[in-house]
Design an enzyme around this catalytic site. Structure first.
Site, PDB file in Angstrom:
ATOM      1  N   ASP A   1     -39.881  -7.787  55.277  1.00  0.00           N
ATOM      2  CA  ASP A   1     -38.515  -7.963  55.773  1.00  0.00           C
ATOM      3  C   ASP A   1     -38.394  -9.112  56.771  1.00  0.00           C
ATOM      4  O   ASP A   1     -37.303  -9.394  57.250  1.00  0.00           O
ATOM      5  CB  ASP A   1     -38.033  -6.654  56.421  1.00  0.00           C
TER       6      ASP A   1
ATOM      7  N   SER B   1     -30.020  -6.914  56.783  1.00  0.00           N
ATOM      8  CA  SER B   1     -30.456  -6.436  55.469  1.00  0.00           C
ATOM      9  C   SER B   1     -29.530  -5.334  54.975  1.00  0.00           C
ATOM     10  O   SER B   1     -29.082  -4.484  55.752  1.00  0.00           O
ATOM     11  CB  SER B   1     -31.888  -5.901  55.556  1.00  0.00           C
TER      12      SER B   1
ATOM     13  N   GLN C   1     -34.375  -8.333  47.844  1.00  0.00           N
ATOM     14  CA  GLN C   1     -33.563  -7.875  48.970  1.00  0.00           C
ATOM     15  C   GLN C   1     -32.218  -8.593  48.968  1.00  0.00           C
ATOM     16  O   GLN C   1     -32.146  -9.790  48.664  1.00  0.00           O
ATOM     17  CB  GLN C   1     -34.271  -8.144  50.297  1.00  0.00           C
TER      18      GLN C   1
END
Length: 305
Positions: free
Chosen positions: A222, A247, A297
């Protein structure tokens, strides 16, 4: 969960003695009840819990309810609300399925009485099967690249706050992360190909537990995945204050065994940005060319100014 000091030529420098220990401590969740765990948070460089932390902790919680011989092969997650870094997070595991070969778990992370994160994860007993993979892309040798401590001072002129470089180093002290090409905040205003490569490994040796390595790769995944979205628009990100981002969802597939304390190439690209959202997709390779992980993502990315 424990670590030993790195040893041998080419191993990552230890850095702060407690950095990796602190990260492993965050992942070592406290069992409260059957299938209920509590994880701590820590201050971050932005006023919310780092998404990689909550994803890794949720995967730890799921893995604690699964037989050790079944390894994680995929996860799918949604970030629902910003987490409070000053408060603990409670993880509740739902044992959705225990099959002959596969085990499925659902995890909800709760803070202040509200869900902030949702994870579904699947685990599989190892078996032989068809085997092929795409070729590994070319990339510079990680040992030829500058460390974060070496590279960040030269980018500091772009940061809105002079202390940003120091906070970045502190936040990533547990991970030796090296950019193969300059990060977005190094080339603000320059539109580039929406692709980024980063080598990473933990800043110290880890135990052999496969779940630990999978969770640490989840944590790191991430950190930089949406960089490629910013590159396509000459934006530098939160460090230079020209976008607001967070995110939204995150998916990972774990294809082959790997170690998070050995070099992994994170090859990232963005096929699309639209509607205030940007999509990043990536593959993670071992140094010897095995495709270990696929990652996708999407995040909110709103231009400021």
């Amino acid at each position: 969960m424990s670590i030993a000091p790195p040893a041998g030529p080419g191993d990552p420098p230890p850095g702060p003695d407690t950095a990796l220990d602190d990260l492993l401590g965050l992942l070592d969740l406290e069992p409260i009840e059957r299938d209920i765990f509590r994880g701590e948070s820590r201050p971050t460089i932005v006023p919310r819990v780092f998404g990689g932390q909550v994803a890794a902790q949720a995967l730890v919680a799921a893995g604690r309810t699964v037989p050790a011989e079944r390894g994680a092969h995929s996860l799918h997650a949604y970030f629902l609300r910003m987490g409070d870094p000053g408060a603990p997070i409670v993880y509740t595991v739902d044992r959705i399925r225990d099959g002959m070969s596969f085990t499925t778990r659902r995890v909800v992370a709760v803070q202040h009485g509200r869900p902030i994160f949702h994870l579904s994860a699947s685990f599989q007993t190892y078996e032989e099967g068809l085997d092929h993979q795409a070729p590994m892309p070319s990339a510079p040798d990680p040992d030829s690249l500058p460390t974060a401590a070496e590279a960040l001072p030269s980018y500091a002129r772009h940061f809105t706050d002079p202390a940003t470089a120091e906070r970045l180093l502190e936040a990533r002290a547990a991970v030796d992360l090296r950019y193969a090409n300059p990060p977005p905040y190094a080339t603000v205003g320059e539109v580039r190909e929406p692709r980024s490569q980063v080598w990473f490994r933990t800043a110290g040796k880890l135990d052999d537990d496969p779940l630990l390595h999978v969770c640490l790769a989840t944590y790191v995944s991430d950190m930089t995945l949406l960089d490629s979205v910013l590159l396509a628009h000459g934006r530098g990100g939160w460090a230079v204050g020209d976008v607001m981002g967070a995110s939204l969802d995150h998916a990972m597939w774990f294809h082959r065994p790997f170690r998070a304390d050995e070099w992994l190439l994170y090859d990232q690209e963005s096929p699309s940005a639209a509607g205030g959202r940007g999509l990043g997709q990536a593959r993670i390779w071992t140094r010897d060319g095995r495709l270990a992980i696929t990652v996708i993502q999407e995040g909110v990315i709103r231009a400021l100014g």
